[in-house]
Write a protein that holds these residues in place. Structure first.
Motif, PDB file in Angstrom:
ATOM      1  N   PHE A 199      -6.633   9.181   0.369  1.00  0.00           N
ATOM      2  CA  PHE A 199      -6.796   7.735   0.312  1.00  0.00           C
ATOM      3  C   PHE A 199      -5.509   7.030   0.751  1.00  0.00           C
ATOM      4  CE2 PHE A 199      -9.345   9.129  -3.573  1.00  0.00           C
ATOM      5  CZ  PHE A 199     -10.551   9.165  -2.879  1.00  0.00           C
ATOM      6  N   LEU A 200      -5.682   5.812   1.263  1.00  0.00           N
ATOM      7  CA  LEU A 200      -4.556   4.922   1.516  1.00  0.00           C
ATOM      8  C   LEU A 200      -4.700   3.714   0.605  1.00  0.00           C
ATOM      9  CD1 LEU A 200      -2.138   3.625   3.032  1.00  0.00           C
ATOM     10  CD2 LEU A 200      -3.817   2.742   4.680  1.00  0.00           C
ATOM     11  N   ALA A 201      -3.678   3.459  -0.193  1.00  0.00           N
ATOM     12  CA  ALA A 201      -3.664   2.290  -1.071  1.00  0.00           C
ATOM     13  C   ALA A 201      -2.511   1.379  -0.671  1.00  0.00           C
ATOM     14  CB  ALA A 201      -3.503   2.716  -2.535  1.00  0.00           C
ATOM     15  N   VAL A 202      -2.789   0.086  -0.644  1.00  0.00           N
ATOM     16  CA  VAL A 202      -1.776  -0.919  -0.335  1.00  0.00           C
ATOM     17  C   VAL A 202      -1.755  -1.918  -1.485  1.00  0.00           C
ATOM     18  CG1 VAL A 202      -1.127  -2.806   1.216  1.00  0.00           C
ATOM     19  CG2 VAL A 202      -2.012  -0.656   2.160  1.00  0.00           C
ATOM     20  N   GLY A 203      -0.567  -2.236  -1.943  1.00  0.00           N
ATOM     21  CA  GLY A 203      -0.459  -3.172  -3.061  1.00  0.00           C
ATOM     22  C   GLY A 203       0.987  -3.524  -3.323  1.00  0.00           C
ATOM     23  N   LYS A 204       1.299  -3.749  -4.583  1.00  0.00           N
ATOM     24  CA  LYS A 204       2.676  -4.091  -4.930  1.00  0.00           C
ATOM     25  C   LYS A 204       3.097  -3.358  -6.190  1.00  0.00           C
ATOM     26  CE  LYS A 204       1.569  -8.332  -7.518  1.00  0.00           C
ATOM     27  NZ  LYS A 204       1.829  -9.799  -7.593  1.00  0.00           N
ATOM     28  N   ASP A 205       4.383  -3.104  -6.265  1.00  0.00           N
ATOM     29  CA  ASP A 205       4.966  -2.490  -7.444  1.00  0.00           C
ATOM     30  C   ASP A 205       4.945  -3.511  -8.572  1.00  0.00           C
ATOM     31  OD1 ASP A 205       7.442  -1.945  -9.265  1.00  0.00           O
ATOM     32  OD2 ASP A 205       7.105  -0.048  -8.202  1.00  0.00           O
ATOM     33  N   LYS A 206       4.403  -3.121  -9.722  1.00  0.00           N
ATOM     34  CA  LYS A 206       4.258  -4.061 -10.836  1.00  0.00           C
ATOM     35  C   LYS A 206       5.598  -4.544 -11.371  1.00  0.00           C
ATOM     36  CE  LYS A 206      -0.155  -2.159 -12.510  1.00  0.00           C
ATOM     37  NZ  LYS A 206      -0.845  -1.489 -13.646  1.00  0.00           N
ATOM     38  N   SER A 207       6.629  -3.723 -11.233  1.00  0.00           N
ATOM     39  CA  SER A 207       7.940  -4.087 -11.776  1.00  0.00           C
ATOM     40  C   SER A 207       8.738  -4.966 -10.824  1.00  0.00           C
ATOM     41  CB  SER A 207       8.736  -2.819 -12.106  1.00  0.00           C
ATOM     42  OG  SER A 207       8.061  -2.044 -13.072  1.00  0.00           O
ATOM     43  N   SER A 208       8.827  -4.515  -9.553  1.00  0.00           N
ATOM     44  CA  SER A 208       9.674  -5.220  -8.588  1.00  0.00           C
ATOM     45  C   SER A 208       8.927  -6.257  -7.759  1.00  0.00           C
ATOM     46  CB  SER A 208      10.323  -4.211  -7.639  1.00  0.00           C
ATOM     47  OG  SER A 208       9.335  -3.585  -6.832  1.00  0.00           O
ATOM     48  N   GLY A 209       7.612  -6.100  -7.671  1.00  0.00           N
ATOM     49  CA  GLY A 209       6.837  -6.997  -6.822  1.00  0.00           C
ATOM     50  C   GLY A 209       6.887  -6.624  -5.352  1.00  0.00           C
ATOM     51  N   ASP A 210       7.569  -5.525  -5.020  1.00  0.00           N
ATOM     52  CA  ASP A 210       7.701  -5.102  -3.627  1.00  0.00           C
ATOM     53  C   ASP A 210       6.356  -4.642  -3.071  1.00  0.00           C
ATOM     54  OD1 ASP A 210      10.391  -5.617  -3.628  1.00  0.00           O
ATOM     55  OD2 ASP A 210      11.005  -3.531  -3.917  1.00  0.00           O
ATOM     56  N   LEU A 211       6.112  -4.941  -1.808  1.00  0.00           N
ATOM     57  CA  LEU A 211       4.921  -4.454  -1.122  1.00  0.00           C
ATOM     58  C   LEU A 211       5.066  -2.958  -0.891  1.00  0.00           C
ATOM     59  CD1 LEU A 211       2.251  -5.072   0.381  1.00  0.00           C
ATOM     60  CD2 LEU A 211       3.624  -5.431   2.449  1.00  0.00           C
ATOM     61  N   CYS A 212       4.040  -2.201  -1.243  1.00  0.00           N
ATOM     62  CA  CYS A 212       4.125  -0.757  -1.103  1.00  0.00           C
ATOM     63  C   CYS A 212       2.807  -0.179  -0.596  1.00  0.00           C
ATOM     64  CB  CYS A 212       4.527  -0.091  -2.425  1.00  0.00           C
ATOM     65  SG  CYS A 212       3.534  -0.596  -3.846  1.00  0.00           S
TER      66      CYS A 212
END
Length: 288
Positions: A199-212
């Motif tokens: 799978f490919l997941a795109v989202g953000k780190d809950k702590s930093s808010g960085d796009l990952c």
């Protein structure tokens, strides 16, 4: 089986001969294997690097002047490659299934049955929409701000979308949209066949808010729904990730996948069962 393994080895040797020895920065790329409750999760976690967007994606679906594998090899030369994997589906004739546009070039104009429409921008970013909702919005290319495109039910919207993608040199393909806006969007009876899943997941780190971005490989055979359910929970909890969308990457006939260490050597933690020349389409990640 021996023949396939032999071809795979040849493909790896051939592939490595074209890859630069330059490195990606390991603070933006983390490769790990985690075992939880009897299941294995092999993960490539990529932080796009804030406003610098150091991690970029590129999708290949058109033969153009050479085959998709050769186009990838030409592209990857002197690039800091992270991973490459088959992505969208193909039919019995080796044609990508569903609406497919490669860097503005129309490959397949026919809309497929899958709900996920993926757009890969020339800048290396990826977005997704659920085309069943009919609320796709676009920017640039003379598009009226706020206009919503229903490409499933409106030929005008679909035609205008194709023209926009061509003018913006965007890349488009379809696949199963498994998670959307951090909620499961897959039916419980979806594809019961058990197999390895990627799978490919795109989202953000809950702590930093960085796009990952995260590519998650489940080596134990599982149905599409069960694999999706476990992958979402793992990324939400262990990966501390809020998922904007997650899509299926093809591990069927064209199961092509290569993962690279930061010194450009092959990492076999995640790998496909086919050689590069089986690929009809490829999703590549690289560091810039």
């Amino acid at each position: 089986m021996k023949k396939i393994n032999f071809i795979l080895i040849l493909g790896i040797v051939f592939l490595c001969s074209f890859i630069s020895i330059s490195n990606y920065d390991s603070k933006f790329v983390e490769i790990s294997s985690v075992s939880e409750k009897g299941y294995t999760y092999n993960v490539v976690y990529m932080n796009r690097g804030g406003s610098k967007n150091r991690i970029k994606a590129k999708y290949f679906a058109s033969p153009a002047n050479s085959s998709v594998p050769q186009r990838f090899l030409n592209f990857s030369e002197n690039k800091n490659m992270i991973m490459v994997s088959s992505a969208g589906y193909m039919d019995n004739y080796g044609v990508p299934v569903g609406l497919t546009i490669d860097n503005g070039k129309l490959v397949n104009k026919n809309l497929g049955s899958t709900d996920g429409l993926i757009i890969v921008y020339p800048t290396g970013g990826i977005v997704a929409t659920d085309i069943e909702k009919g609320d796709l919005t676009l920017q640039g290319g003379g598009i009226t701000p706020g206009r919503k495109f229903d490409i499933r039910n409106s030929w005008t919207d679909r035609n205008d979308f194709i023209k926009w993608a061509q003018s913006q040199e965007a890349t488009v393909f379809q696949t199963h949209l498994l998670v959307y806006k951090d909620k499961l969007s897959i039916a419980t009876n979806a594809e019961p066949t058990k197999r390895e899943r990627r799978f490919l997941a795109v989202g953000k780190d809950k702590s930093s808010g960085d796009l990952c971005h995260a590519i998650l490989n489940l080596p134990e055979y599982t149905s599409l729904y069960d694999g999706t359910f476990r992958a979402k929970k793992f990324l939400n909890d262990t990966g501390n990730m809020e998922i904007t969308f997650m899509i299926n990457l093809d591990t069927g006939y064209q199961d092509v996948c290569f993962l690279y260490n930061k010194d450009a050597s092959i990492n076999n933690l995640i790998h496909g069962q086919r050689s590069l020349d089986y690929a009809v389409n490829l999703l590549a990640y690289y560091y810039e």
